[in-house]
Design an enzyme around this catalytic site. Structure first.
Site, PDB file in Angstrom:
ATOM      1  N   SER A 129      34.131  55.685  16.247  1.00 49.98           N
ATOM      2  CA  SER A 129      33.244  55.527  17.394  1.00 49.98           C
ATOM      3  C   SER A 129      32.268  56.714  17.469  1.00 49.98           C
ATOM      4  O   SER A 129      31.446  56.894  16.582  1.00 49.98           O
ATOM      5  CB  SER A 129      34.070  55.365  18.676  1.00 49.98           C
ATOM      6  OG  SER A 129      33.283  54.914  19.741  1.00 49.98           O
TER       7      SER A 129
ATOM      8  N   HIS B 262      31.565  49.523  16.949  1.00 49.97           N
ATOM      9  CA  HIS B 262      32.058  48.376  17.725  1.00 49.97           C
ATOM     10  C   HIS B 262      31.050  47.221  17.707  1.00 49.97           C
ATOM     11  O   HIS B 262      30.852  46.522  18.694  1.00 49.97           O
ATOM     12  CB  HIS B 262      32.337  48.781  19.175  1.00 49.97           C
ATOM     13  CG  HIS B 262      33.111  50.053  19.314  1.00 49.97           C
ATOM     14  ND1 HIS B 262      34.387  50.210  18.812  1.00 49.97           N
ATOM     15  CD2 HIS B 262      32.780  51.246  19.890  1.00 49.97           C
ATOM     16  CE1 HIS B 262      34.810  51.442  19.081  1.00 49.97           C
ATOM     17  NE2 HIS B 262      33.850  52.083  19.723  1.00 49.97           N
TER      18      HIS B 262
END
Length: 227
Positions: free
Chosen positions: A126, A161
């Site tokens: 991330s 994501h």
């Protein structure tokens, strides 16, 4: 003597949710060390103790030595010397913008660049994957938007994501089309991409259909080796 390979591994999951242990093994295998020394940097989470505990718990069964670097409760005097001892540096998720600012205050960005040039594998999930690029799509400011303030070790931008959080793909491609982000990579969860000397050379996916996507103003296409 050949210069060391400069390696970065982007991770769409791993120890933090214990959902993708294959990605943990993939990262450890990316190091040439028989028993790699792995340092976790949890700055983006504000050095969350729970996150640090999950790191040790999640990787404790693997053949590696584990340590971590805290900045909010800093006790390492010479960060550059400390990181120079590592084979893999693993950056956790959280607030990308805050992490980059704190790193610059403590000169972690400079230390990371030097370890990268020496051949230490840089990696992360991330925010810890996005930080290596020139820019990224981030929710650091409360809503999804552009951040053109990365370390720039990798050209272009990243959207983590990419397949699992609503509207990310659409917003990312829209910002690229408007010139607010440079073209880049959309990383699905459950996927890892390895860069060597600035070039994406390999993708590893846990699930069929999940991939990495090369996104520019004309197209969104899946990863190709050597792209």
């Amino acid at each position: 003597m050949k210069p060391p390979k400069r390696s970065i591994v982007l991770l769409g999951g791993g120890f933090s949710d214990n959902e993708y242990p294959e990605l943990d093994q993939y990262l450890l295998d990316s190091s040439e060390a028989e028993k790699p020394r792995v340092c976790f940097i949890p700055t983006a989470s504000g050095d969350s103790r729970n996150y640090i505990d999950r790191f040790y718990h999640g990787l404790s069964t693997y053949n590696c030595d584990l340590t971590h670097l805290e900045l909010f409760r800093r006790d390492v005097l010479d960060i550059e010397e400390f990181l120079a001892q590592m084979d893999i540096i693993y950056v956790g998720g959280g607030n990308t913008a805050n992490m980059l600012e704190v790193w610059r205050l403590h000169k972690v960005d400079t230390a990371l660049r030097k370890t990268y040039e020496r051949g230490t594998v840089l990696a992360g999930i991330s925010a810890g994957a996005a930080c290596w690029f020139e820019a990224c799509l981030t929710d650091s400011f409360g809503r999804l938007g552009p951040l053109n303030d990365g370390l720039g070790l990798l050209a272009g931008s990243l959207c983590p994501h990419y397949d699992t959080e609503e509207a990310r793909a659409e917003i990312y491609s829209g910002l690229i089309n408007r010139g607010l982000l440079p073209p880049g990579l959309g990383l699905d969860d459950g996927v890892a991409v390895r860069y060597v000397d600035g070039n994406a050379v390999e993708m590893f996916s846990i699930h069929e259909g999940r991939s990495a996507h090369l996104v520019n103003q004309r197209t969104d296409q899946q990863f190709r080796e050597g792209m």
